[in-house]
Motif scaffolding. Structure first.
Motif, PDB file in Angstrom:
ATOM      1  N   THR A 123       0.813  -1.293   0.133  1.00 57.82           N
ATOM      2  CA  THR A 123       0.073  -0.157  -0.039  1.00 57.82           C
ATOM      3  C   THR A 123       0.764   1.363   0.036  1.00 57.82           C
ATOM      4  O   THR A 123       0.546   2.266  -0.740  1.00 57.82           O
ATOM      5  CB  THR A 123      -0.975   0.038   1.184  1.00 57.82           C
ATOM      6  N   ASN A 124       1.889   1.290   0.671  1.00 59.21           N
ATOM      7  CA  ASN A 124       2.831   2.404   0.797  1.00 59.21           C
ATOM      8  C   ASN A 124       3.898   2.255  -0.287  1.00 59.21           C
ATOM      9  O   ASN A 124       4.659   3.412  -0.227  1.00 59.21           O
ATOM     10  CB  ASN A 124       3.574   2.380   2.343  1.00 59.21           C
ATOM     11  N   ASN A 125       3.909   1.273  -0.927  1.00 61.13           N
ATOM     12  CA  ASN A 125       4.911   1.212  -2.059  1.00 61.13           C
ATOM     13  C   ASN A 125       6.187   1.634  -1.490  1.00 61.13           C
ATOM     14  O   ASN A 125       7.168   2.264  -2.195  1.00 61.13           O
ATOM     15  CB  ASN A 125       4.286   2.386  -3.182  1.00 61.13           C
ATOM     16  N   LEU A 126       6.192   0.904  -0.541  1.00 65.79           N
ATOM     17  CA  LEU A 126       7.841   0.788   0.178  1.00 65.79           C
ATOM     18  C   LEU A 126       8.740   0.397  -0.939  1.00 65.79           C
ATOM     19  O   LEU A 126       8.968  -0.724  -1.489  1.00 65.79           O
ATOM     20  CB  LEU A 126       7.794   0.203   1.361  1.00 65.79           C
ATOM     21  N   SER A 127      10.045   0.983  -1.094  1.00 67.92           N
ATOM     22  CA  SER A 127      11.334   0.640  -1.813  1.00 67.92           C
ATOM     23  C   SER A 127      11.986  -0.483  -0.716  1.00 67.92           C
ATOM     24  O   SER A 127      11.864  -0.449   0.150  1.00 67.92           O
ATOM     25  CB  SER A 127      11.922   1.777  -2.286  1.00 67.92           C
ATOM     26  N   LEU A 128      12.804  -1.197  -1.396  1.00 66.82           N
ATOM     27  CA  LEU A 128      13.748  -2.040  -0.513  1.00 66.82           C
ATOM     28  C   LEU A 128      14.353  -1.164   0.608  1.00 66.82           C
ATOM     29  O   LEU A 128      14.452  -1.552   1.777  1.00 66.82           O
ATOM     30  CB  LEU A 128      14.648  -2.745  -1.567  1.00 66.82           C
ATOM     31  N   GLU A 129      14.880  -0.050   0.287  1.00 69.41           N
ATOM     32  CA  GLU A 129      15.605   0.917   1.197  1.00 69.41           C
ATOM     33  C   GLU A 129      14.561   1.416   2.146  1.00 69.41           C
ATOM     34  O   GLU A 129      15.073   1.411   3.510  1.00 69.41           O
ATOM     35  CB  GLU A 129      16.326   2.039   0.402  1.00 69.41           C
ATOM     36  N   GLU A 130      13.501   1.697   1.678  1.00 72.06           N
ATOM     37  CA  GLU A 130      12.369   2.088   2.919  1.00 72.06           C
ATOM     38  C   GLU A 130      11.695   1.125   3.791  1.00 72.06           C
ATOM     39  O   GLU A 130      11.595   1.398   4.979  1.00 72.06           O
ATOM     40  CB  GLU A 130      11.223   2.557   2.155  1.00 72.06           C
ATOM     41  N   PHE A 131      11.941  -0.137   3.069  1.00 73.91           N
ATOM     42  CA  PHE A 131      11.344  -1.091   3.979  1.00 73.91           C
ATOM     43  C   PHE A 131      12.494  -1.599   5.088  1.00 73.91           C
ATOM     44  O   PHE A 131      12.088  -1.759   6.090  1.00 73.91           O
ATOM     45  CB  PHE A 131      11.551  -2.425   3.151  1.00 73.91           C
ATOM     46  N   VAL A 132      13.638  -1.563   4.866  1.00 74.31           N
ATOM     47  CA  VAL A 132      14.774  -1.934   5.835  1.00 74.31           C
ATOM     48  C   VAL A 132      14.752  -0.416   6.878  1.00 74.31           C
ATOM     49  O   VAL A 132      14.655  -0.740   8.136  1.00 74.31           O
ATOM     50  CB  VAL A 132      16.067  -1.986   5.104  1.00 74.31           C
ATOM     51  N   SER A 133      14.799   0.672   6.459  1.00 76.74           N
ATOM     52  CA  SER A 133      15.139   1.776   7.286  1.00 76.74           C
ATOM     53  C   SER A 133      13.761   2.231   8.041  1.00 76.74           C
ATOM     54  O   SER A 133      13.663   2.548   9.038  1.00 76.74           O
ATOM     55  CB  SER A 133      15.565   3.142   6.447  1.00 76.74           C
ATOM     56  N   SER A 134      12.480   1.854   7.546  1.00 82.19           N
ATOM     57  CA  SER A 134      11.320   2.195   8.203  1.00 82.19           C
ATOM     58  C   SER A 134      11.091   1.534   9.828  1.00 82.19           C
ATOM     59  O   SER A 134      10.376   1.878  10.581  1.00 82.19           O
ATOM     60  CB  SER A 134      10.220   1.730   7.388  1.00 82.19           C
ATOM     61  N   GLY A 135      11.680   0.339   9.714  1.00 87.58           N
ATOM     62  CA  GLY A 135      11.565  -0.347  11.050  1.00 87.58           C
ATOM     63  C   GLY A 135      10.292  -1.315  10.911  1.00 87.58           C
ATOM     64  O   GLY A 135       9.620  -1.731  12.054  1.00 87.58           O
ATOM     65  N   ILE A 136       9.617  -1.256   9.802  1.00 90.45           N
ATOM     66  CA  ILE A 136       8.421  -2.146   9.705  1.00 90.45           C
ATOM     67  C   ILE A 136       8.624  -3.428   9.853  1.00 90.45           C
ATOM     68  O   ILE A 136       7.761  -4.260  10.465  1.00 90.45           O
ATOM     69  CB  ILE A 136       7.735  -1.876   8.548  1.00 90.45           C
ATOM     70  N   ALA A 137       9.768  -4.290   9.754  1.00 88.91           N
ATOM     71  CA  ALA A 137       9.944  -5.517   9.921  1.00 88.91           C
ATOM     72  C   ALA A 137      11.174  -5.619  10.509  1.00 88.91           C
ATOM     73  O   ALA A 137      12.304  -5.601  10.147  1.00 88.91           O
ATOM     74  CB  ALA A 137      10.281  -6.205   8.562  1.00 88.91           C
ATOM     75  N   PRO A 138      11.078  -5.900  12.118  1.00 93.12           N
ATOM     76  CA  PRO A 138      12.452  -5.737  13.027  1.00 93.12           C
ATOM     77  C   PRO A 138      13.248  -7.092  12.400  1.00 93.12           C
ATOM     78  O   PRO A 138      14.605  -6.886  12.855  1.00 93.12           O
ATOM     79  CB  PRO A 138      11.483  -6.252  14.359  1.00 93.12           C
ATOM     80  N   ILE A 139      12.671  -8.210  12.048  1.00 90.48           N
ATOM     81  CA  ILE A 139      13.454  -9.113  11.610  1.00 90.48           C
ATOM     82  C   ILE A 139      14.539  -8.875  10.445  1.00 90.48           C
ATOM     83  O   ILE A 139      15.484  -9.578  10.084  1.00 90.48           O
ATOM     84  CB  ILE A 139      12.731 -10.408  11.042  1.00 90.48           C
ATOM     85  N   ALA A 140      14.499  -7.651   9.609  1.00 86.27           N
ATOM     86  CA  ALA A 140      15.079  -7.166   8.787  1.00 86.27           C
ATOM     87  C   ALA A 140      16.545  -6.448   9.153  1.00 86.27           C
ATOM     88  O   ALA A 140      17.189  -6.184   8.327  1.00 86.27           O
ATOM     89  CB  ALA A 140      14.331  -6.273   7.650  1.00 86.27           C
ATOM     90  N   TYR A 141      16.486  -6.289  10.393  1.00 84.97           N
ATOM     91  CA  TYR A 141      17.836  -5.780  10.835  1.00 84.97           C
ATOM     92  C   TYR A 141      18.267  -6.658  12.099  1.00 84.97           C
ATOM     93  O   TYR A 141      17.698  -6.625  13.158  1.00 84.97           O
ATOM     94  CB  TYR A 141      17.564  -4.319  11.419  1.00 84.97           C
ATOM     95  N   ASN A 142      19.218  -7.052  11.916  1.00 85.47           N
ATOM     96  CA  ASN A 142      20.106  -7.940  12.770  1.00 85.47           C
ATOM     97  C   ASN A 142      19.121  -9.016  13.457  1.00 85.47           C
ATOM     98  O   ASN A 142      19.255  -9.566  14.662  1.00 85.47           O
ATOM     99  CB  ASN A 142      20.520  -7.209  14.237  1.00 85.47           C
ATOM    100  N   GLY A 143      18.397  -9.449  12.534  1.00 88.53           N
ATOM    101  CA  GLY A 143      17.037 -10.420  12.778  1.00 88.53           C
ATOM    102  C   GLY A 143      17.865 -11.701  13.289  1.00 88.53           C
ATOM    103  O   GLY A 143      17.392 -12.490  14.226  1.00 88.53           O
TER     104      GLY A 143
END
Length: 287
Positions: A123-143
């Motif tokens: 819905t928010n058309n998040l790019s890969l960069e936005e997906f990572v930096s947004s914090g929407i998926a905690p498993i995507a940073y040091n998961g």
């Protein structure tokens, strides 16, 4: 060496920490052939039907007698559930190159409308960069580090983590894991699991492989740098696990490499036969 390891873990229950997008689905097809169905307890969410879905709390609430009969506990779970098994246990898992894993996770979510993050990302058309930096998926940073260290608060912010978490994860690997394999060395990891745990029939075909998945080469360097920034602990943990795996393999000397080379050849034949069999079955009309 192999017989000593098998004896060490012969009475131990196995806890498989299935890290998302690290070849765990492929490993699960092999695990299913190693243990009786009634001795496996799986903890998964949206991936299973509502009837089959199980939670950590459901597992903890089982009577002790039922938990004592679990030979294989698996799922998208973190370190620590051995405390709820009355019998001896050990852990196994697979790690994946952190950059490749995050890229794979992003595209996986976009392919799965049933995924809890599909709508927010789409819905928010998040790019890969936005997906990572947004914090929407905690498993995507040091998961991966969080899972191995047993972090219980999934919503913890990226900036809350320190090198202490990495040290906890390393210590857990050294003290509680029979094998920490690598997706990039799947066959080597699998043969080591076979030798240490005494598994049989470990031939496989890869599961959940995207047909047109982007590779690292197609990702801008600025994006990979961003992913590295958000996964510094995972990068270090991966390097540590790779050295740990090499040390385990070296203890078997040349015999392990011979077994791996033989397995790679035979598994290729298995894959070809399986493909032909499935093709023939798809053409059969049942009346």
């Amino acid at each position: 060496m192999s017989e000593l390891n098998q004896q060490r873990y012969s009475d131990a229950s196995i806890i498989f920490l299935h890290i998302p997008k690290a070849a765990g689905s492929t490993l699960n097809t092999i695990i299913d052939r190693q243990y009786a169905k009634e001795s496996i307890f799986s903890i998964y969410g949206f991936e299973r039907s509502e009837r089959e879905a199980k939670t950590v709390e459901q597992f903890k609430a089982l009577p002790e007698m039922r938990r004592s009969k679990v030979k294989l506990l698996r799922g998208h779970i973190g370190f620590g559930l051995h405390e709820y098994l009355p019998q001896p246990s050990t852990y196994i898992t697979l790690l994946r190159d952190p950059i490749e894993r995050v890229i794979s996770l992003y595209h996986y979510i976009l392919r799965r409308p049933e995924h809890p993050l599909y709508n927010p990302v789409k819905t928010n058309n998040l790019s890969l960069e936005e997906f990572v930096s947004s914090g929407i998926a905690p498993i995507a940073y040091n998961g991966q580090t969080k899972i191995i260290a047993g972090v219980k608060k999934a919503s913890t912010e990226y900036g809350d983590f320190s090198s202490t978490l990495l040290e906890i994860a390393k210590k857990n690997i050294q003290e509680h894991f029979a094998v920490v394999g690598l997706t990039e060395k799947f066959d080597e990891s699998l043969i080591l699991l076979q030798k240490i745990l005494g598994w049989q029939l470990v031939y496989y075909r890869k599961k959940n492989v995207a047909e047109k998945q982007q590779t690292n080469k197609a990702i801008p360097s600025a994006t990979t740098t961003l992913i590295q920034k958000y996964n510094e602990l995972d990068m270090e943990l991966y390097d540590f696990a790779e050295k740990h795996l090499e040390n385990q393999m070296n203890s078997y000397r040349d015999s392990l490499m011979r077994d791996i080379n033989t397995f790679k050849f035979l598994n290729q034949q298995y894959g070809q036969i399986s493909s032909v069999s499935q093709s023939l079955l798809s053409k059969i009309k049942f009346f």
